[in-house]
Scaffold this motif. Structure first.
Motif, PDB file in Angstrom:
ATOM      1  N   MET B   1     -40.673 -64.166  96.660  1.00  0.00           N
ATOM      2  CA  MET B   1     -41.843 -63.371  96.276  1.00  0.00           C
ATOM      3  C   MET B   1     -42.685 -64.128  95.247  1.00  0.00           C
ATOM      4  N   ALA B   2     -43.978 -64.110  95.465  1.00  0.00           N
ATOM      5  CA  ALA B   2     -44.855 -64.828  94.538  1.00  0.00           C
ATOM      6  C   ALA B   2     -45.870 -63.876  93.909  1.00  0.00           C
ATOM      7  N   LYS B   3     -46.386 -64.305  92.775  1.00  0.00           N
ATOM      8  CA  LYS B   3     -47.457 -63.524  92.123  1.00  0.00           C
ATOM      9  C   LYS B   3     -48.782 -64.108  92.590  1.00  0.00           C
ATOM     10  N   ILE B   4     -49.617 -63.243  93.133  1.00  0.00           N
ATOM     11  CA  ILE B   4     -50.841 -63.728  93.771  1.00  0.00           C
ATOM     12  C   ILE B   4     -52.072 -63.023  93.207  1.00  0.00           C
ATOM     13  N   MET B   5     -53.167 -63.767  93.161  1.00  0.00           N
ATOM     14  CA  MET B   5     -54.463 -63.189  92.767  1.00  0.00           C
ATOM     15  C   MET B   5     -55.399 -63.334  93.969  1.00  0.00           C
ATOM     16  N   VAL B   6     -56.111 -62.269  94.293  1.00  0.00           N
ATOM     17  CA  VAL B   6     -57.014 -62.262  95.440  1.00  0.00           C
ATOM     18  C   VAL B   6     -58.457 -62.222  94.939  1.00  0.00           C
ATOM     19  N   VAL B   7     -59.263 -63.196  95.368  1.00  0.00           N
ATOM     20  CA  VAL B   7     -60.665 -63.242  94.917  1.00  0.00           C
ATOM     21  C   VAL B   7     -61.581 -63.203  96.134  1.00  0.00           C
ATOM     22  N   ASP B   8     -62.355 -62.137  96.228  1.00  0.00           N
ATOM     23  CA  ASP B   8     -63.274 -61.974  97.357  1.00  0.00           C
ATOM     24  C   ASP B   8     -64.319 -60.940  96.943  1.00  0.00           C
ATOM     25  N   ASP B   9     -65.582 -61.164  97.335  1.00  0.00           N
ATOM     26  CA  ASP B   9     -66.619 -60.200  96.924  1.00  0.00           C
ATOM     27  C   ASP B   9     -66.549 -58.917  97.750  1.00  0.00           C
ATOM     28  N   SER B  10     -65.837 -58.928  98.852  1.00  0.00           N
ATOM     29  CA  SER B  10     -65.717 -57.717  99.667  1.00  0.00           C
ATOM     30  C   SER B  10     -64.481 -56.927  99.241  1.00  0.00           C
ATOM     31  N   LYS B  11     -64.748 -55.662  98.866  1.00  0.00           N
ATOM     32  CA  LYS B  11     -63.643 -54.799  98.449  1.00  0.00           C
ATOM     33  C   LYS B  11     -62.676 -54.585  99.614  1.00  0.00           C
ATOM     34  N   ALA B  24     -45.777 -58.491 102.991  1.00  0.00           N
ATOM     35  CA  ALA B  24     -44.955 -59.703 103.202  1.00  0.00           C
ATOM     36  C   ALA B  24     -44.014 -59.949 102.022  1.00  0.00           C
ATOM     37  N   GLY B  25     -44.035 -59.073 101.028  1.00  0.00           N
ATOM     38  CA  GLY B  25     -43.094 -59.175  99.924  1.00  0.00           C
ATOM     39  C   GLY B  25     -43.642 -59.837  98.678  1.00  0.00           C
ATOM     40  N   HIS B  26     -44.922 -60.176  98.681  1.00  0.00           N
ATOM     41  CA  HIS B  26     -45.516 -60.778  97.486  1.00  0.00           C
ATOM     42  C   HIS B  26     -46.080 -59.689  96.569  1.00  0.00           C
ATOM     43  N   GLU B  27     -46.410 -60.106  95.356  1.00  0.00           N
ATOM     44  CA  GLU B  27     -46.997 -59.142  94.413  1.00  0.00           C
ATOM     45  C   GLU B  27     -48.408 -59.597  94.057  1.00  0.00           C
ATOM     46  N   VAL B  28     -49.399 -58.751  94.402  1.00  0.00           N
ATOM     47  CA  VAL B  28     -50.778 -59.093  94.032  1.00  0.00           C
ATOM     48  C   VAL B  28     -51.000 -58.548  92.628  1.00  0.00           C
ATOM     49  N   ILE B  29     -51.079 -59.454  91.662  1.00  0.00           N
ATOM     50  CA  ILE B  29     -51.105 -59.010  90.266  1.00  0.00           C
ATOM     51  C   ILE B  29     -52.533 -58.802  89.759  1.00  0.00           C
ATOM     52  N   LYS B  30     -53.517 -59.285  90.531  1.00  0.00           N
ATOM     53  CA  LYS B  30     -54.907 -59.116  90.072  1.00  0.00           C
ATOM     54  C   LYS B  30     -55.842 -59.393  91.236  1.00  0.00           C
ATOM     55  N   ASP B  31     -56.977 -58.719  91.260  1.00  0.00           N
ATOM     56  CA  ASP B  31     -58.015 -59.138  92.190  1.00  0.00           C
ATOM     57  C   ASP B  31     -59.338 -59.245  91.449  1.00  0.00           C
ATOM     58  N   ALA B  32     -60.275 -59.983  92.052  1.00  0.00           N
ATOM     59  CA  ALA B  32     -61.575 -60.187  91.407  1.00  0.00           C
ATOM     60  C   ALA B  32     -62.645 -60.335  92.478  1.00  0.00           C
ATOM     61  N   ALA B  33     -63.892 -59.962  92.103  1.00  0.00           N
ATOM     62  CA  ALA B  33     -64.980 -59.899  93.090  1.00  0.00           C
ATOM     63  C   ALA B  33     -65.834 -61.163  93.136  1.00  0.00           C
ATOM     64  N   ASN B  34     -65.611 -62.091  92.224  1.00  0.00           N
ATOM     65  CA  ASN B  34     -66.338 -63.369  92.285  1.00  0.00           C
ATOM     66  C   ASN B  34     -65.621 -64.395  91.399  1.00  0.00           C
ATOM     67  N   GLY B  35     -66.103 -65.627  91.450  1.00  0.00           N
ATOM     68  CA  GLY B  35     -65.436 -66.710  90.732  1.00  0.00           C
ATOM     69  C   GLY B  35     -65.409 -66.506  89.233  1.00  0.00           C
ATOM     70  N   LYS B  36     -66.499 -65.980  88.701  1.00  0.00           N
ATOM     71  CA  LYS B  36     -66.558 -65.791  87.233  1.00  0.00           C
ATOM     72  C   LYS B  36     -65.552 -64.730  86.783  1.00  0.00           C
ATOM     73  N   ASP B  37     -65.521 -63.609  87.516  1.00  0.00           N
ATOM     74  CA  ASP B  37     -64.557 -62.552  87.174  1.00  0.00           C
ATOM     75  C   ASP B  37     -63.124 -63.093  87.246  1.00  0.00           C
ATOM     76  N   ALA B  38     -62.892 -63.950  88.231  1.00  0.00           N
ATOM     77  CA  ALA B  38     -61.546 -64.517  88.376  1.00  0.00           C
ATOM     78  C   ALA B  38     -61.192 -65.386  87.174  1.00  0.00           C
ATOM     79  N   LEU B  39     -62.145 -66.227  86.767  1.00  0.00           N
ATOM     80  CA  LEU B  39     -61.883 -67.104  85.605  1.00  0.00           C
ATOM     81  C   LEU B  39     -61.716 -66.292  84.332  1.00  0.00           C
ATOM     82  N   ASP B  40     -62.549 -65.276  84.166  1.00  0.00           N
ATOM     83  CA  ASP B  40     -62.417 -64.395  82.987  1.00  0.00           C
ATOM     84  C   ASP B  40     -61.037 -63.743  82.959  1.00  0.00           C
ATOM     85  N   ALA B  41     -60.618 -63.284  84.138  1.00  0.00           N
ATOM     86  CA  ALA B  41     -59.307 -62.619  84.210  1.00  0.00           C
ATOM     87  C   ALA B  41     -58.182 -63.601  83.900  1.00  0.00           C
ATOM     88  N   LEU B  42     -58.288 -64.801  84.439  1.00  0.00           N
ATOM     89  CA  LEU B  42     -57.228 -65.801  84.216  1.00  0.00           C
ATOM     90  C   LEU B  42     -57.047 -66.094  82.726  1.00  0.00           C
TER      91      LEU B  42
END
Lengths: 298, 123
Positions: B1-11, B24-42
């Motif tokens: 199981m891995a920790k995954i972040m999903v980044v896509d502008d489509s909800k 599939a057994g992974h854990e989605v620990i965060k999602d973001a709607a664009n590159g900037k939001d993803a970097l801010d979250a990271l």
């Protein structure tokens, strides 16, 4: 695809009612098309010749194709080709309509001729459409358009057929200066060409049905989700187009898709409208090609 | 199981990817709607994801720019592009910038699981 388009014509002209159409569609799912029906549709045999072979089949324990060959109506090669057509949706539609006694075997040819005449199609167009293959049908409807627009329309209908409704069909396209919408999903393409691709939906429940088919019921709960799904559909279609174009060294770049949840208009000198019916609802694919356009909301 | 972040502008796409990866057994620990939001979250995340799925065509900051930033600031975080934009130039640019693989939309869910699995199943 052509089965649905032709059925739409038969309903609109009053030759079929909705109950009859439902019966045909239900029956169509179970159909294995008889070789004789295909032979008539392909104009290789007349209805009378098929009836004669059917009578001989009742007397002798032989296959239709073998008798037709021994009687000199078909050759081996033609039988092989007819066998390959047995899963064709138009032919299963035809078979279901005939078996339900809703349309006579001899009537189909006349109805197809009327359909051809009223829509200004050529005989070759009808033969192409009877293949029920998206890639052979869509170009007939958008033959006047630039190559990239033809490709775009083909990719859209192929993608809708693959991901949303394999019974999708298109209606005749037209060009307008202003097209009203109740909701709009759109995306702009830039690079070697400047293109707007949009889908205008008129009914919320129609958009919802398409969105659910595309994204799964568990992912779609409201109107915003429906519009988002339509945006993603356009994004996938344009992505496939851009990929295909890049193989021909045509540069197509995509902006992020956008949704308009309120009524409005798309304006331009030549807004191409390609209506398509998916999940039982009509949508309009809107395209502008290498010209300015504006989207006015409200 | 891995920790995954999903980044896509489509909800919708974020939901589809999250559902597929979770099943599939992974854990989605965060999602973001664009590159900037993803970097801010990271920046604020104490535990970083093992892998990020990154769309390309997004408003504010696109996926290629985000990818370059992520590779520079978080070299241990793996990135797989999941995008409709499958032009040769985009694929090459993404791979050159450090993406491990490129999945084109529309995708089969099994393909997402298989591709992500190649890079995180030992996580």
């Amino acid at each position: 695809m052509f089965d649905r388009l032709f059925a739409d014509y038969l309903v609109k002209t009053g030759r079929l009612n909705c109950d009859q159409l439902d019966r045909i569609y239900q029956d169509q799912q179970k159909k294995y098309v008889r070789l004789g029906v295909i032979a008539v549709s392909e104009k290789l045999m007349t209805v009378e010749e098929v009836e004669e072979v059917n009578q001989l089949q009742a007397l002798y324990d032989k296959r239709f194709g073998d008798i037709a060959v021994s009687e000199g109506y078909l050759n081996e090669e033609q039988v092989s080709r007819l066998l390959a057509l047995q899963g064709n949706p138009f032919l299963t539609f035809m078979q279901a309509a005939i078996d339900s006694d809703i349309i006579g075997a001899g009537e189909f040819d006349d109805l197809l001729k009327e359909f051809q005449k009223e829509n200004n199609f050529t005989l070759m167009n009808i033969e192409e459409m009877k293949s029920c293959q998206v890639d052979r049908i869509v170009p007939i409807f958008v033959y006047k358009e630039p190559e990239l627009v033809k490709k775009l329309c083909g990719v859209m209908i192929r993608t809708v057929s693959r991901l949303i409704d394999n019974h999708v069909f298109i209606r005749k396209p037209y060009v307008e200066k202003s097209v009203d919408f109740e909701a709009l999903a759109r995306q702009e393409l830039n690079g070697d060409h400047h293109i707007l691709t949009a889908i205008a939906g008129d009914a919320d429940d129609g958009m919802m049905k398409v969105a659910v088919a595309f994204a799964g019921a568990e992912n779609v709960s409201d109107r915003d989700d429906s519009l988002d799904a339509l945006c993603e559909l356009i994004n996938c279609v344009n992505g496939l187009l851009a990929t295909e174009a890049s193989n021909d060294d045509v540069d197509v770049d995509m902006d992020a898709p956008m949704a308009e949840g309120n009524k409005g208009k798309v304006r331009g000198e030549n807004v191409l409208v390609l209506p398509f019916v998916a999940c039982g609802r009509e949508f309009k694919m809107l395209i502008t090609y290498d010209e300015d356009y504006e989207v006015v909301v409200g | 199981m891995a920790k995954i972040m999903v980044v896509d502008d489509s909800k919708i796409m974020r939901k589809i990817l999250t559902g597929t990866l979770t099943d599939a057994g992974h854990e989605v620990i965060k999602d973001a709607a664009n590159g900037k939001d993803a970097l801010d979250a990271l920046e604020t995340m104490e535990i970083k994801p093992d892998l990020i799925t990154l769309d390309i065509t997004m408003p504010v900051m696109d996926g290629i720019e985000a990818l370059k930033n992520i590779r520079e600031k978080y070299p241990d975080v793996k990135v797989v592009m999941v995008s409709a934009a499958g032009q040769k130039s985009k694929v090459l640019e993404a791979l050159k910038a450090g993406a491990l693989d490129f999945l084109q939309k529309p995708f089969e869910k099994e393909d997402v699981v298989a591709v992500i699995g190649k890079f995180v199943n030992n996580a």
